[in-house]
Structure formats: structure tokens, C-alpha cells
Enzyme design. Structure first.
Site, PDB file in Angstrom:
ATOM      1  N   HIS A   2      13.220 -13.309   5.647  1.00 14.51           N
ATOM      2  CA  HIS A   2      13.537 -12.081   5.231  1.00 14.51           C
ATOM      3  C   HIS A   2      12.331 -11.086   5.608  1.00 14.51           C
ATOM      4  O   HIS A   2      12.705  -9.942   6.212  1.00 14.51           O
ATOM      5  CB  HIS A   2      14.038 -11.896   3.948  1.00 14.51           C
ATOM      6  N   HIS A   9      25.697  -8.606  11.439  1.00 12.97           N
ATOM      7  CA  HIS A   9      24.917  -7.328  10.530  1.00 12.97           C
ATOM      8  C   HIS A   9      23.427  -7.735  11.180  1.00 12.97           C
ATOM      9  O   HIS A   9      22.981  -6.345  11.339  1.00 12.97           O
ATOM     10  CB  HIS A   9      24.851  -8.028   9.075  1.00 12.97           C
ATOM     11  N   PHE A  10      22.969  -8.601  11.735  1.00  9.70           N
ATOM     12  CA  PHE A  10      21.253  -8.694  11.964  1.00  9.70           C
ATOM     13  C   PHE A  10      21.288  -8.263  13.480  1.00  9.70           C
ATOM     14  O   PHE A  10      20.284  -7.580  13.858  1.00  9.70           O
ATOM     15  CB  PHE A  10      20.639 -10.045  11.522  1.00  9.70           C
ATOM     16  N   HIS A  11      22.273  -8.470  14.150  1.00 10.40           N
ATOM     17  CA  HIS A  11      22.342  -7.664  15.529  1.00 10.40           C
ATOM     18  C   HIS A  11      22.565  -6.105  15.387  1.00 10.40           C
ATOM     19  O   HIS A  11      21.605  -5.589  16.173  1.00 10.40           O
ATOM     20  CB  HIS A  11      23.559  -8.091  16.457  1.00 10.40           C
TER      21      HIS A  11
END
Lengths: 540, 271
Positions: free
Chosen positions: A215, A366-368
Site C-alpha cells: 500500500h 480502481h488502481f488504474h
């Protein structure tokens, strides 16, 4: 004062070259998994590509951008030649060597373990050694940032450290400590197995170690973006930073609370106690604070610029902003994507809501959106802003730059919004193939197709970006003047020692790591019978 | 002002920074380790310490509960991709002598004419695992079990090495090669079935999975049905039982017929 331009340009060019390759692989993956592509019949090729895409985009590309930007900040904000240039080149070549060493086994299909490693899957040992070399190369940069700040402090005792450098060093310390988790996993667990010294591995412990890195690495990626928000954007649009202290507090908060929160990635893991999951979840909520502070401060800074340009009224000032300035455009796009991505992040961090989207395509969406969208679009902006100072040539094609940023924004929205949606519908992530002819998932075919089209828009934008920078290397020469950072409304003359040094906050970061990770790691490391046989990729 | 003036409670930033951090940690720890465990009405804790240990993930055995007895024996074989990977010539020679008693069903050259598996060139780890399972009773067969029950560990390893050493020969009655059915190359993702080829060769091979090319169609069909009914249960993670249960009878037919029609020389060589 940018003296070592070659060093900085080398980092940027390597970063953008590998980014271009990984982006192409990403677009291909979107296509081949979607209903418009014909299935390969070989999932191994897909995972090979996915491993390369993740390894480059997660470890190599953002690290190189942070390093290049960090060297540029050190020279121009401190007004001092970089100390340790030879070391910096050594770090660069370590990263080159590490990347090549990691990519060869991936290309041969001997390391299709994805960039998150996923033990008990074990790939070729050179893949992991390559990743270690990349990290070691970046640790040289961390040390150099610290040394350069120390040299400057000696020459300027008691003076406030320029905000850009203060934040840059905070980012480097965050990286140094967060990389320790994956380094422990690699050195103590994975590499001995990959080298054939052991045949079993404690996969649960490995996942806990990785969550230590996984994270906070996101906030390391985020640092250059936030530094650009505070120290480039206000200057580029003719405004001032609303509050220097607020900026320092934001970076300090990232240092303290970005680290002890990684276990929200292991909500589905049985080897971690529920109490620790709760603590990590609560601390994850806190990490929204520095972002909210930043959004407030930057909006205020932008408003100052607008009012200086004659903007009036409650919202009328928005129209007075220099919207034809690529930096303004990039900031606005970045904020919109940060808003959506951040809202999604709040869902991921809460134990109950996470249950409905854990391990689905929602997470990949989400992380893209956050990293590929909000963060990377500011990497583009940083490159555009620095390029004339690095090359001594003008970047003239503002229109092409605006088109590129628009395409990246549109592409990222078109890619990630349907991606989130199919995740809510339950589509799992890390799958190479979906049978859209099956009535159960046929309705998702449209969303996945849209996502794939978004991927190609992103690819087009990425190619434009590289073309713009390459053309910038050949443009007519022009002196861009010294590289400057934004000034605050009230430029600090004295700063309390707590806000001018990192020691207290680094101590809190390490302290919270011990409280939040100490017991779970010890518990797993000391329990017997927790290891499982390794599964060697490509082995028979 | 130096850092010496920073790390002291006289410094207000130190007081505030450390104080707020510690307070948040203590509050979340009390909530996570005491309040929330007791908020679960379906879990009973003896005392606060019990709740804290549970929330911290301390491994504990529930009192008074004994592990349920296994009705049938489970496979206890541990395989890695290095199992038996470097056989000696002597081991192969000893295996060849022992293999004479197997020839009646598995053929003198390791190619069967009796719908038993062809063993010539099979992966050593596969034969090793199955012989161990027959010996321990994790897998049973009226013909095989009595043969396996008296084998020593050494004999099992030697037999595995010998058969792995033999060249792969074409099946006795080769049929025309059939096109690949979907179940072999795609699996059925919506039913949780991975492609057969992702473990059994052609796409990839996973340790402990046999190659299937040229094996008897009747044998493969029988094994898939045995997995589906739970009669055969020596797949440690139930991977084959889960797959076979989800397969349709047509898919079982197709997969068995396809693999039976393939020549074994397409199987990837062992490293």
C-alpha cells in the site's frame, strides 16, 4: 540550476520508454480478454504479458520518474549541484541491469508470477534478483536525496528547507522503508526457494510482508504528483501556494500513516487476525486526511491565480483560469480522477464493503484510475514542465499537449468506469479468458468491450506523449531560464524544527510499523507447519 | 534548534504528534481487540484475554473438540518439481527388474494392451505418487492394490525412474487424431473448470499431473467418473474431483476421446 541534465533526461527517457512498452502490452491484454479479441488458447502468454506490464508499471516506471524528478528538485530547489553524481549513475545502471535481468525470464515464460509475486508460485530466480537490483538502485537515490539535503543544511543552518525538497525527501524515506517489506519477502522467503535451497514457502507470511510494501508504494508513486500539485501548478498558472505549512503537514501525514495500513489488502486472508485488520482499516481511513488537505489547499491556490487574473464571484473565477495551459488541464483531470478513485478507495478500505468487491475487476479498475489516471497524468505534466529546462529547447506544440492530456483523461474514464462496473457484477480479476457466449456473463460483454476501446485511446495518448517529448529534443534552442517552484502566499522565513526535519515523522512511521505489523509477522514466522510446497512456474 | 530539542515532551509538535498517534492506536486497538470481538453474539469468549488472542490471530485449538476421523485414507505424498528429477543408472536398472511383474497389464514396453495406463515415459513424480497412494490405501484398485502394498519406498522410486526413462511409444491402436474440444483448451470458466491442457501438458504441466496423450479412452473415462462420484479421492486439494463433478457426460467423452487419439510424442520433454 539544473546542471546534471543528462542524468535526469536518462532517467526520464528510460522511464517513458519502458512505459511505452508496458502500455502496449496493457492495451493488448484488454483486447485479448475482451469479446472483440479472439482467444489465444494459451493463458500462459497472457500471464507473461501481465507480469511484464505490472513489473514495469509498478516498479520501474514510477521509480525512475520519482528519481528523475528528485534529482531535478535537489538541484533546482536547493540551488546546489548534485552531490554524488557518480553514485546516481551507478543507481541508474543498476536499474537498467535489474530491468533487463527481470524481463528476460518473463519473456521466456519462466516467471509468469505477476508483479505481486503470489507465492507459492515461484518463477526463475533471475526475475527476483532483477527486481532486487531495481530496488537497490532506487535506494542509492534515497541516500543521495538525504545527503544532498544534509549538505544544504550545513551551508544554510536553520533556514527553511524548500517545500519541494522537503516533500521529495519525505517521499524518498517513505520508499526506503516501504520497500523493506517486499525485500524481506524476496530475500528471506522467495529467493531461497527460487534458487533451489528450499522447496516450501510460508505463503501467508509472504503475503503479509508484501502488504507492508503494497500500500505505501502507492503513496511513493503519488509523491511526485503531489509535489507537482504544490510546487509546479501554482507557478505555472500564475498563482501562489495558499499555505506552505499545510503542504508540509500533508507530506508528513503521508509519511506517518501511509505505512501501517497495508493489511486492508489481506482482508480475505485467514492468517491475519481480525483485530489487526480493523486497526489497519482505521488507519487507512486516516490516509484520506492528507489528500483532503491537499485538495483544499490546491483549490485555494488555484482560486488565488484565478482572482489575480480578474476572476470574480462565488464560482465565476473558475472561468478565469488559464484552461489552455496544459498544466491547468492536467491538474483538473487529475483531481477528477483522484475524486472518483479516492471514493472507490474508501470502499476498498472498509472491511464490510470490501467483501463485495474483493478480488474482482473493481480493484483493477480502481488502481488504474488512481495510479494510471490521477498520478500518471501529472507525470506527463511534470515532464512537459521540465523538458524545456532539460533540453534547452522549447516545447511549442501546446495544442498537441492538450489533445494528449484530453485523450489520456477520456481513455482512462472509458477504461476504468466499465471496469469498476463489471467488478460489482462479480467478474473476478487475474483471469486470462472469459467465455462471453455464456448467458451468465453475456451482459458484461458490452462493458468489457468499452474498457478495451478505452485501452486503445490510452495507447494513442501514450504514443502522442512520447512523440511530443521526442520532437522536443529537436525543436529550436531557447533558453527557458532557471527552473523555479511556486511561492507561497506567505513564504516561510522560519519553520518549526518539526516541520523542517523528517526525524520525528520517520520515527512515528517505524513505530507504527512495529505496532501494526510486529505481532502478525512474528506470529507467522514462529509458527510451525505454515509452509506449503512451492509451485514452480514452467516446471514439469 | 536541533533534533535534540525535537525529541522531548517540551516540544509541542512532539507532544501533539506522538500523542495523537498513540491515542489513535490505543482507541483502534481497544475497538478491534475488545469491543468488536464481544460485539459478535455468535462467538463466546471466556474472558477479555481470550477475545484479544482471538482478534490477534493467535493459533488456538478449540477445547473439547477432536478432529473428525477420516472415513477414508487421504494421500500423504509430498511432491515438488524436483522429486526424482536426477535418477541414477542403477535406480533405473533396479526398476527394470521390478517392472517385470507390472508387464502383464502395463505391457513389456510400458505400453498397455489392456486399457491400463501406458507408463512408458510418464513423469516419474506421477508414478511415484500413485504407487504411494495405492500402497497407503488412498487409492484402491482390486488389481493394483495387492501389487503395491508390499513395495518399499526404494522400490517405488526405482519403478518410477524406470518408467520415466522409457521412450514414449505410440499407442497400440492409434485412431485418427481428433480436433481439440473446448474443454481441453478453454475449460469452462463459468463452472470453474480450468482447461485440461493447463495441467496435463499441451499448454502447461503441473507437478503430479500425468500427460494423457495416447492413454486408453476407457481408462480415462472411468477415472473421470470415479473422481466425479468421489470413489477416487487421492487428489489432495480435490482439484480433479471438483473438475470432474462439474463436467458434463459429453465433455468427459470428448476429453477422453481426444487425448486417446493423440500421439504421446507431442508431450513436452521433462527438464
Amino acid at each position: 540550476m539544473l546542471v546534471n541534465r543528462k542524468l535526469i533526461l536518462a532517467h526520464f527517457w528510460l522511464a517513458f520508454a519502458v512505459f511505452g512498452i508496458a502500455l502496449t502490452l496493457g492495451a493488448w491484454q484488454m483486447f485479448i480478454r475482451s469479446p472483440i479479441g479472439t482467444w489465444l488458447s494459451n493463458p500462459e502468454l497472457y500471464y507473461r504479458s501481465l507480469t511484464a506490464h505490472g513489473t514495469v508499471m509498478g516498479y520501474v516506471f514510477p521509480t525512475l520518474v520519482a528519481m528523475a524528478f528528485g534529482y531535478a528538485i535537489s538541484e533546482s530547489a536547493l540551488q546546489q549541484r548534485l552531490v554524488g553524481v557518480r553514485w546516481a549513475w551507478a543507481g541508474f545502471w543498476l536499474i537498467v541491469a535489474g530491468s533487463v535481468m527481470a524481463v528476460i525470464p518473463i519473456a521466456l515464460g519462466r516467471a509468469s508470477v505477476l508483479y505481486t509475486f503470489y507465492p507459492p508460485l515461484i518463477g526463475n530466480v533471475f526475475y527476483y534478483l532483477g527486481v532486487v537490483l531495481v530496488v537497490v538502485g532506487s535506494w542509492i537515490w534515497v541516500a543521495l536525496m538525504s545527503v544532498n539535503l544534509r549538505v544544504w543544511r550545513k551551508a544554510n543552518p536553520g533556514a527553511p528547507v524548500p517545500l519541494a525538497m522537503f516533500a521529495n525527501v519525505a517521499g524518498s524515506y517513505l520508499w526506503a522503508w516501504t520497500a523493506v517489506g517486499a525485500a524481506l519477502e524476496l530475500l528471506l522467503q522467495i529467493i531461497p526457494v527460487a534458487a533451489g535451497l528450499k522447496a516450501t514457502i510460508d505463503a501467508g507470511l509472504a503475503r503479509v510482508f508484501f502488504s507492508w510494501t503494497l500500500h505505501a508504494i502507492v503513496y511513493f508513486w503519488l509523491m511526485p504528483t503531489y509535489i507537482a500539485y504544490y510546487t509546479i501548478v501554482p507557478r505555472a498558472i500564475g498563482g501562489r501556494v495558499y499555505s506552505d505549512s499545510m503542504a508540509r503537514i500533508s507530506f508528513i501525514l503521508f509519511l506517518v500513516v501511509a505505512m501501517p495500513i497495508g493489511m486492508h489488502h489481506t482482508f480475505g486472508d485467514p492468517q491475519v487476525g481480525a483485530g489487526f485488520k480493523f486497526i489497519h482499516s482505521a488507519f487507512t481511513a486516516l490516509v484520506a486526511l492528507p489528500t483532503l488537505l491537499t485538495v483544499f489547499t490546491i483549490c485555494a491556490s488555484v482560486e488565488i491565480a484565478a482572482r489575480l487574473r480578474g476572476g470574480r464571484g462565488m464560482f465565476g473565477w473558475i472561468g478565469a483560469l488559464p484552461w489552455d495551459n496544459p498544466m491547468m488541464l492536467a491538474l483538473a483531470f487529475s483531481f477528477v480522477m483522484l475524486g472518483f478513485g479516492g471514493a472507490g478507495g474508501l470502499i476498498n478500505m472498509s472491511y464490510q464493503l470490501d467483501a463485495s468487491i474483493h478480488n474482482t475487476q473493481w480493484i483493477t479498475g480502481h488502481f488504474h484510475l488512481i495510479f494510471g489516471g490521477a498520478i500518471v497524468i501529472m507525470y506527463f505534466a511534470i515532464a512537459y514542465d521540465l523538458w524545456p529546462h532539460l533540453t534547452g529547447r522549447e516545447l511549442i506544440d501546446l495544442r498537441l499537449m492538450r489533445t494528449q492530456l484530453w485523450l489520456w483523461f477520456i481513455g482512462m474514464i472509458v477504461t476504468t468506469f466499465p471496469w469498476h462496473w463489471v467488478g460489482i457484477l462479480g467478474m473476478p480479476r487475474r483471469m486470462a479468458y472469459f467465455d462471453f457466449g455464456d448467458p451468465a456473463i453475456a451482459p458484461q460483454a458490452l462493458s468489457v468491450t468499452l474498457s478495451a476501446i478505452g485501452g486503445f485511446i490510452l495507447l494513442a495518448s501514450g504514443i502522442m506523449f512520447i512523440v511530443i517529448l521526442a520532437r522536443g529534443m529537436r525543436a529550436p534552442q531557447a533558453d527557458a531560464g532557471p527552473y523555479r517552484f511556486a511561492l507561497a502566499v506567505h513564504q516561510p522565513t522560519t519553520v518549526p524544527v518539526a516541520l523542517n526535519t523528517h526525524a520525528l515523522w520517520v520515527a512515528l512511521m517505524i513505530g507504527l510499523t512495529l505496532t501494526n505489523y510486529g505481532y502478525p509477522i512474528l506470529n507467522l514466522a514462529l509458527s510451525s507447519g505454515t509452509s506449503v510446497p512451492a509451485v514452480y512456474v514452467g516446471a514439469q | 534548534m536541533s533534533t535534540r530539542d525535537l525529541f522531548t515532551f517540551r516540544n509541542s509538535h512532539f507532544r501533539t504528534g506522538v500523542g495523537i498517534t498513540a491515542a489513535i492506536f490505543v482507541v483502534t486497538a481497544i475497538a478491534g481487540f475488545i469491543v468488536l470481538p464481544f460485539a459478535q453474539p455468535w462467538v463466546q469468549f471466556a474472558n477479555i484475554w481470550d477475545a484479544i488472542c482471538s482478534a490477534a490471530g493467535v493459533p488456538q485449538r478449540a477445547a473439547g473438540v477432536t478432529a473428525p476421523e477420516q472415513a477414508k485414507r487421504l494421500s500423504g505424498v509430498v511432491l515438488t518439481s524436483n522429486t526424482l528429477s536426477r535418477p541414477s543408472q542403477e535406480a533405473i536398472g533396479r526398476g527394470a527388474t521390478l517392472a517385470q511383474r507390472c508387464a502383464i497389464c502395463h505391457g513389456p514396453t510400458g505400453v498397455s494392451r489392456a486399457d491400463s495406463p501406458n507408463l512408458a515415459g510418464q513423469y516419474a513424480a506421477v508414478i511415484y505418487k500413485e504407487l504411494h497412494d495405492f500402497r497407503s490405501g488412498a487409492r484402491t484398485n482390486a488389481v493394483m492394490s495387492p501389487f503395491a502394498v508390499n513395495l518399499t519406498d526404494q522400490e517405488i522410486a526405482d519403478l518410477s525412474n524406470y518408467y520415466a526413462y522409457l521412450p514414449r511409444l505410440p499407442a497400440y491402436h492409434p485412431t485418427p487424431q481428433l480436433p481439440k474440444p473446448n474443454i481441453v483448451i478453454y475449460g469452462a470458466p463459468m463452472r470453474g473448470i480450468a482447461p485440461c491442457g493447463s495441467c496435463h501438458g499441451s499448454l502447461d504441466n503441473k507437478t503430479g499431473s500425468p500427460w494423457l496423450e495416447g492413454q486408453s479412452e476407457a481408462y480415462m473415462k472411468a477415472q473421470l467418473h470415479a473422481f466425479a462420484s468421489g470413489e477416487r479421492r487421492n487428489d489432495i486439494s480435490q482439484q480433479m474431483r471438483n473438475i470432474a463433478r462439474a463436467m458434463t457426460p459429453q465433455e468427459i467423452e470428448q476429453a477422453a476421446a481426444y487425448y486417446a487419439s493423440q500421439p504421446p510424442d507431442v508431450v513436452k520433454a521433462v527438464d
